[in-house]
Design a protein around this motif. Structure first.
Motif, PDB file in Angstrom:
ATOM      1  N   ALA A  82       0.815  -1.233   0.000  1.00 43.29           N
ATOM      2  CA  ALA A  82       0.000   0.000   0.000  1.00 43.29           C
ATOM      3  C   ALA A  82       0.844   1.277   0.000  1.00 43.29           C
ATOM      4  N   TRP A 195      -0.725  -6.461   6.202  1.00 47.11           N
ATOM      5  CA  TRP A 195      -2.175  -6.537   5.998  1.00 47.11           C
ATOM      6  C   TRP A 195      -2.670  -5.106   5.906  1.00 47.11           C
ATOM      7  N   PRO A 196      -2.527  -4.472   4.728  1.00 45.42           N
ATOM      8  CA  PRO A 196      -2.775  -3.030   4.624  1.00 45.42           C
ATOM      9  C   PRO A 196      -4.178  -2.608   5.051  1.00 45.42           C
ATOM     10  N   ALA A 197      -5.190  -3.427   4.714  1.00 43.85           N
ATOM     11  CA  ALA A 197      -6.555  -3.021   5.041  1.00 43.85           C
ATOM     12  C   ALA A 197      -6.688  -2.890   6.560  1.00 43.85           C
ATOM     13  N   LEU A 198      -6.115  -3.857   7.289  1.00 45.99           N
ATOM     14  CA  LEU A 198      -6.174  -3.835   8.745  1.00 45.99           C
ATOM     15  C   LEU A 198      -5.265  -2.738   9.300  1.00 45.99           C
ATOM     16  N   LYS A 200      -4.367   0.047   8.011  1.00 44.44           N
ATOM     17  CA  LYS A 200      -4.883   1.408   7.836  1.00 44.44           C
ATOM     18  C   LYS A 200      -5.886   1.744   8.939  1.00 44.44           C
ATOM     19  N   ILE A 201      -6.591   0.727   9.467  1.00 47.35           N
ATOM     20  CA  ILE A 201      -7.565   0.984  10.541  1.00 47.35           C
ATOM     21  C   ILE A 201      -6.829   1.069  11.886  1.00 47.35           C
ATOM     22  N   ARG A 204      -4.366   4.289  12.045  1.00 50.55           N
ATOM     23  CA  ARG A 204      -4.944   5.340  11.197  1.00 50.55           C
ATOM     24  C   ARG A 204      -4.119   6.616  11.225  1.00 50.55           C
ATOM     25  N   TRP A 207      -1.006   6.379   9.232  1.00 51.43           N
ATOM     26  CA  TRP A 207      -1.352   6.335   7.809  1.00 51.43           C
ATOM     27  C   TRP A 207      -1.616   7.748   7.297  1.00 51.43           C
TER      28      TRP A 207
END
Ligand code: HEM
Length: 500
Positions: A82, A195-198, A200-201, A204, A207
């Motif tokens: 990402a 695990w970019p999706a995780l 980023k949360i 945050r 990011w």
């Protein structure tokens, strides 16, 4: 019922946890582990890094089989994570673009006849100029700590080639600072990448911080791009645009890399490059040229300080070409200096800026060295290991430029650094993805080393041994000196000059 794939050997891997642990290891941490694995299993091994296996090849002949004999299969890059997608504007720079039409267009643009790579604005920046180094002798006693001088001189040169204008020092420093912040962010946010999706949360704030750093970098570079666009329009309206071969006017090189980019149309999307993509391509140009040439220059100069007999031999060669002249060593002079070429090649062999090179990815299932490599797997070719193979090089750890001078110096002229016939070393990679700036890189190294030795005698400070250890903190690229070079410089006394 499919036959099981025979993957290259590696350590025992436990699901998820092994991938995470290997992913968190830096390249300097991996290097000794890989050396042991290669000693145990042979020149091709694998590690369960990230979401799949990564393969490491430590043999010149296997690298040749892959990169030259199966060139198109090994010509891709792994899908970037990402963070890398942000800095490369979704793979719209040459290095991370997938093997295909866009990559080909961008790469051809960089290497074409109208490219700024064909120009030589070195004398306009001039590290050969004695004053710049003399002034930077921080203590006033002729002792220089060259790391920043080398880096800055090469960056200024590339900024000039990229934007066509000689920018003031403050602006060049601003470009460098914004870049440093993005690359520090890159390392800091490593945990986001598995695990970019995780990520980023969970992270945050980091990011968003990273996106802001990239935005700041864009702001710095976009102002330069706009200035260039405006100049181009003005020149166009005056019907005075420089011809495609480029034209130089009072310190301004009109053919700039950015100009060539502004004229491009992406073949697949049928549109011009947008701001983010222009920023990514310009910062790739600056980074790829600076972070390779400047550390290599420092390693070569460190060897010349450590081994004065090599420096003396080189100085004698330069003097014999320069004769009575005292001005700068020029591009034409360099062609006559075979020992210089041998010194540069030995520097690149012994200290390639990237020990692991840049990862390739395979476009289809393939076998290499008796093992299966599944489509899309990332493959690293270990440039440092390959260049120090005792079966190929005598005393591989020694710095001996003479090894390139067989046949009365012919060896150096015949040596093929691109590895087309065989790969004995690969500081610039090999095959389809070989560094497109390799000619320029070699030229810059020759130019700077020749002028630095022609102007000054370089000696170790107070009998200190020059420490040639590598920094354990070096990331993927470049590998830098643990203790940056500190040397005493004294201007050479030329024939006929008063020595009193
Ligand atoms: C001593 C100087 C240099 C060294 C040692 C060096 C080394 C490398 C290496 C090892 C690669 C990866 C090759 C591969 O994937 O097999 C590379 C790629 C690249 N280099 Fe250089 N480089 C140098 C100078 C430059 C310069 C001066 C430029 C341009 C201004 C440049 C632009 C690039 C680009 C755009 C790529 C990506 C190529 C692609 O993916 O098709 N490099 N370089």
């Amino acid at each position: 019922s499919k036959p099981k794939k025979k993957l290259p050997p590696g350590p025992v891997a436990f699901p998820i946890i092994s991938r995470y642990l290997w992913h968190c290891k830096s390249f300097p941490e991996l290097e000794p582990i890989l050396r042991k694995l290669h000693a145990k299993h042979g020149p091709i091994v694998s590690l369960p890094i990230g979401n799949s296996f990564t393969i490491f090849v430590a043999s010149g002949s296997l690298a040749h089989q892959a990169l030259i004999q199966n060139a198109t299969i090994f010509a891709d890059r792994p899908i970037p994570h990402a963070i890398h997608k942000i800095t490369s504007s979704s793979q719209h720079d040459i290095n991370s673009a997938p093997y295909g039409r866009t990559w080909r267009l961008l790469r051809r643009n960089l290497t074409s006849e109208t490219s700024p790579l064909k120009l030589c604005p070195c004398p306009q920046v001039g590290l050969g100029n004695p004053h710049s180094l003399q002034q930077s002798s921080n203590t006033g006693d002729g002792i220089v700590r060259v790391v920043n001088d080398f880096h800055f001189a090469i960056l200024c040169l590339l900024v000039l080639m990229c934007y066509g204008d000689k920018l003031d020092e403050k602006m060049v420093k601003e470009i460098e600072i914004s870049r440093q912040r993005v690359s520090a962010g890159f390392l800091r946010f490593r945990k986001l990448t598995l695990w970019p999706a995780l990520g980023k949360i969970l992270f945050r704030k980091q990011w968003e911080e990273f996106l802001q750093l990239r935005k700041n970098q864009e702001n710095v570079l976009i102002s330069l791009i706009r200035a260039r666009q405006q100049l181009k329009q003005e020149m166009h309206s005056k019907q005075n645009e420089a011809d495609s071969g480029g034209e130089k006017e009072s310190g301004v090189c009109v053919t700039a890399y950015i100009n060539t980019l502004l004229d491009l149309e992406l073949p697949e999307e049928k549109r011009e490059l947008n701001d983010g993509e222009l920023v990514s391509l310009c910062s790739e140009f600056l980074n790829a040229g600076t972070h390779t040439t400047s550390p290599t220059l420092q390693w070569i100069m460190a060897n010349l300080v450590k081994y004065p007999h090599i420096q003396t031999k080189l100085y004698k060669e330069i003097s014999s070409v320069m004769g009575e002249r005292e001005d700068e060593v020029t591009e034409e002079d360099l062609q006559k200096m075979l020992y210089l070429k041998a010194v540069i090649l030995e520097g690149l062999r012994r200290h390639p800026p990237g020990h692991f090179g840049v990862p390739h990815a395979v476009t289809e299932d393939v076998t290499l060295g008796g093992y299966d490599i599944p489509k899309n797997t990332a493959v690293f070719f270990m440039a440092a290991e390959i260049a120090c193979n005792p079966e190929v090089w005598e005393d591989p750890l020694e710095f001996k430029p003479e090894r390139f001078l067989s046949g009365g110096g012919k060896g150096v002229e015949l040596f093929d650094v691109t590895g087309t016939k065989e790969i004995k070393m690969m500081p610039f990679g090999a095959g389809r993805r070989i560094c497109p700036g390799y000619g320029l890189g070699i030229f810059h190294l020759e130019y700077f080393v020749a002028n630095l030795i022609w102007r000054f005698e370089w000696t170790a400070v107070g009998g200190d041994e020059v420490d040639l250890s590598e920094s354990p903190l070096s990331a993927l690229m470049p590998v830098v000196m643990k203790n940056p070079l500190k040397a005493h410089i004294s201007p050479r006394v030329k024939q006929g000059e008063d020595t009193h």
